[in-house]
Design a protein around this motif. Structure first.
Motif, mmCIF file in Angstrom:
data_model
loop_
_atom_site.group_PDB
_atom_site.id
_atom_site.type_symbol
_atom_site.label_atom_id
_atom_site.label_comp_id
_atom_site.label_asym_id
_atom_site.label_seq_id
_atom_site.Cartn_x
_atom_site.Cartn_y
_atom_site.Cartn_z
ATOM 1 N N ALA A 186 -3.848 -3.366 0.673
ATOM 2 C CA ALA A 186 -3.243 -2.022 0.610
ATOM 3 C C ALA A 186 -2.223 -1.894 -0.515
ATOM 4 O O ALA A 186 -2.000 -0.804 -1.049
ATOM 5 N N GLU A 221 0.839 2.496 -5.196
ATOM 6 C CA GLU A 221 1.358 3.353 -6.277
ATOM 7 C C GLU A 221 0.442 4.546 -6.534
ATOM 8 O O GLU A 221 0.775 5.439 -7.307
ATOM 9 N N PHE A 223 0.144 -1.026 5.185
ATOM 10 C CA PHE A 223 0.121 -1.171 6.651
ATOM 11 C C PHE A 223 1.428 -1.668 7.198
ATOM 12 O O PHE A 223 1.867 -1.261 8.263
ATOM 13 N N ARG A 224 2.043 -2.617 6.469
ATOM 14 C CA ARG A 224 3.159 -3.320 7.090
ATOM 15 C C ARG A 224 4.453 -3.217 6.287
ATOM 16 O O ARG A 224 5.413 -3.889 6.600
ATOM 17 N N TYR A 246 -7.755 8.754 11.346
ATOM 18 C CA TYR A 246 -8.601 8.570 10.159
ATOM 19 C C TYR A 246 -8.789 9.859 9.383
ATOM 20 O O TYR A 246 -8.872 9.841 8.141
ATOM 21 N N ARG A 277 -5.973 10.240 6.971
ATOM 22 C CA ARG A 277 -6.089 9.365 5.787
ATOM 23 C C ARG A 277 -7.222 9.816 4.880
ATOM 24 O O ARG A 277 -7.155 9.703 3.652
ATOM 25 N N HIS A 326 -13.646 -4.231 5.160
ATOM 26 C CA HIS A 326 -13.134 -3.533 6.344
ATOM 27 C C HIS A 326 -13.654 -2.110 6.450
ATOM 28 O O HIS A 326 -13.107 -1.310 7.211
ATOM 29 N N VAL A 353 -13.920 -1.331 10.061
ATOM 30 C CA VAL A 353 -13.932 -2.562 10.866
ATOM 31 C C VAL A 353 -12.609 -2.648 11.610
ATOM 32 O O VAL A 353 -11.542 -2.788 10.978
ATOM 33 N N GLY A 358 -10.938 -7.258 16.066
ATOM 34 C CA GLY A 358 -11.891 -7.806 17.041
ATOM 35 C C GLY A 358 -13.316 -7.591 16.610
ATOM 36 O O GLY A 358 -14.252 -8.089 17.245
ATOM 37 N N GLU A 359 -13.551 -6.829 15.518
ATOM 38 C CA GLU A 359 -14.913 -6.628 15.005
ATOM 39 C C GLU A 359 -15.133 -7.493 13.771
ATOM 40 O O GLU A 359 -14.202 -7.764 13.013
ATOM 41 N N THR A 416 -1.763 -7.904 -1.003
ATOM 42 C CA THR A 416 -2.029 -8.111 0.417
ATOM 43 C C THR A 416 -0.990 -9.055 1.007
ATOM 44 O O THR A 416 -0.527 -9.978 0.362
ATOM 45 N N SER A 417 -0.623 -8.766 2.264
ATOM 46 C CA SER A 417 0.432 -9.552 2.924
ATOM 47 C C SER A 417 -0.102 -10.870 3.465
ATOM 48 O O SER A 417 0.664 -11.706 3.934
ATOM 49 N N TYR A 443 -6.943 -11.921 9.190
ATOM 50 C CA TYR A 443 -8.060 -12.845 8.994
ATOM 51 C C TYR A 443 -9.368 -12.136 9.292
ATOM 52 O O TYR A 443 -9.366 -11.138 10.030
ATOM 53 N N ALA A 481 1.985 -3.759 -8.780
ATOM 54 C CA ALA A 481 0.600 -4.050 -9.188
ATOM 55 C C ALA A 481 0.254 -3.357 -10.503
ATOM 56 O O ALA A 481 -0.425 -3.925 -11.361
#
Ligand code: BV8
Length: 249
Positions: A31, A36, A42-43, A74, A77, A129, A170, A173-174, A197-198, A202, A240
């Motif tokens: 993300a 920018e 996300f976090r 969604y 977004r 994802h 995604v 859990g998927e 990415t943080s 996974y 970035a």
């Protein structure tokens, strides 16, 4: 596993005519590369999850329990992504230029669900994802472009009778998409670059370990050191839109 020699990857300084000399470059983005461009991460402090608990909006159980809330999350977004003020930034453009200079040698694996890599010109992109601007039939799992907002009357065109559709995302859990192709590409990479990415999620966050195991040169380009920063051989920190173009040229 011995480490592959660290290849020089700035095509602008070298003749790219002899194809075989060029390394395979695999880039993982998160993300932060789109921050920018105006898309929330996300976090980070004002991140997406701050407004919504993950369990509320990004799990299959959440969709079963409260499809309207998930649709709303969604749709917000999707609407933002389609607004004129959200455009690819210099980091997306630098990756697209690298691929144009080294066709067949650059793959972008993105955790992002926006289409900014493609709009910048990248062609070799895998969305592990999913994608905001497509939808999926809840029955056949067929995916199709859908730019209009989701609502509970949205139905697929592939089944008879039509079935409900879901965001082509995604959820936790998927199983992420394209995992076989992704793991093969990372194993064959000479250079693995992680951008924005943080290192929290996974299996994406584990790809750098695979790259290290197979001897790739691993690089982190991020605003601040990620949770997995110790896994990288090289790192450059900053925005970035600054650090990616300067690293690649
Ligand atoms: C699965 C939906 C198995 C899309 C997302 C092993 C250990 C621990 C947990 C697990 C594990 N294996 C699996 C799990 C569970 C889980 C997981 O990882 N949980 C975490 C939270 C602990 N993983 C899963 O559930 C995955 N599925 O493993 O399935 C399986 C096996 C067999 C059969 C079935 C299933 C599925 C993961 C996908 C979940 N979906 N999102 C959407 O709504 O958008 S994840 C979500 O996080 C997004 O996709 C996002 O891309 C991703 C990662 O976040 P980041 O991109 O890194 O964003 P973040 O905000 O965290 O960080 C931004 C970074 O950018 C920061 O570092 C910041 O400093 C930097 N930055 C900010 N601005 C800039 C910048 N950098 C540069 N310039 C800037 N301007």
């Amino acid at each position: 596993m011995s480490r592959k020699p660290t290849p020089q990857i700035s095509p602008s300084h070298t003749d790219t005519s002899s194809d075989s000399q060029w390394p395979n470059i695999v880039i993982l983005t998160g993300a932060g590369i789109s921050a920018e461009s105006g898309l929330k991460t996300f976090r980070d402090n004002d991140g997406l999850w701050e407004e919504h608990a993950v369990e509320e909006v990004a799990t299959p159980e959440a969709f079963t329990r409260n499809p309207e809330l998930v649709y709303r999350f969604y749709n917000q977004r999707r609407e933002q992504l389609q607004s004129d003020d959200v455009q690819p930034n210099a980091a997306h453009i630098a990756l697209a230029q690298l691929e144009a200079a080294l066709p067949e040698h650059v793959l972008v694996i993105t955790q992002n669900v926006d289409d900014l890599h493609e709009r910048a010109g990248s062609k070799n992109v895998l969305h592990m994802h999913g994608e905001l601007l497509s939808a999926r039939c809840n029955h056949s799992h067929r995916r199709f472009i859908m730019k209009s907002p989701f609502d509970c009357t949205s139905r697929c065109q592939c089944c008879s009778p039509s079935q409900t559709i879901r965001p082509d995302i995604v959820w936790f859990g998927e199983m992420p998409f394209h995992m076989d192709e992704i793991e093969r590409a990372v194993q064959e990479a000479d250079v693995f670059i992680s951008i924005g990415t943080s290192g929290n999620v996974y299996p994406a966050a584990g790809l750098v370990q695979i790259a290290n195991h197979y001897g790739a040169h691993t690089v982190e380009l991020n605003l601040v050191p990620s949770d997995g920063n110790n896994d990288f051989l090289e790192a450059h920190y900053g925005l970035a839109s600054d650090v990616v173009p300067s690293y690649l040229t």
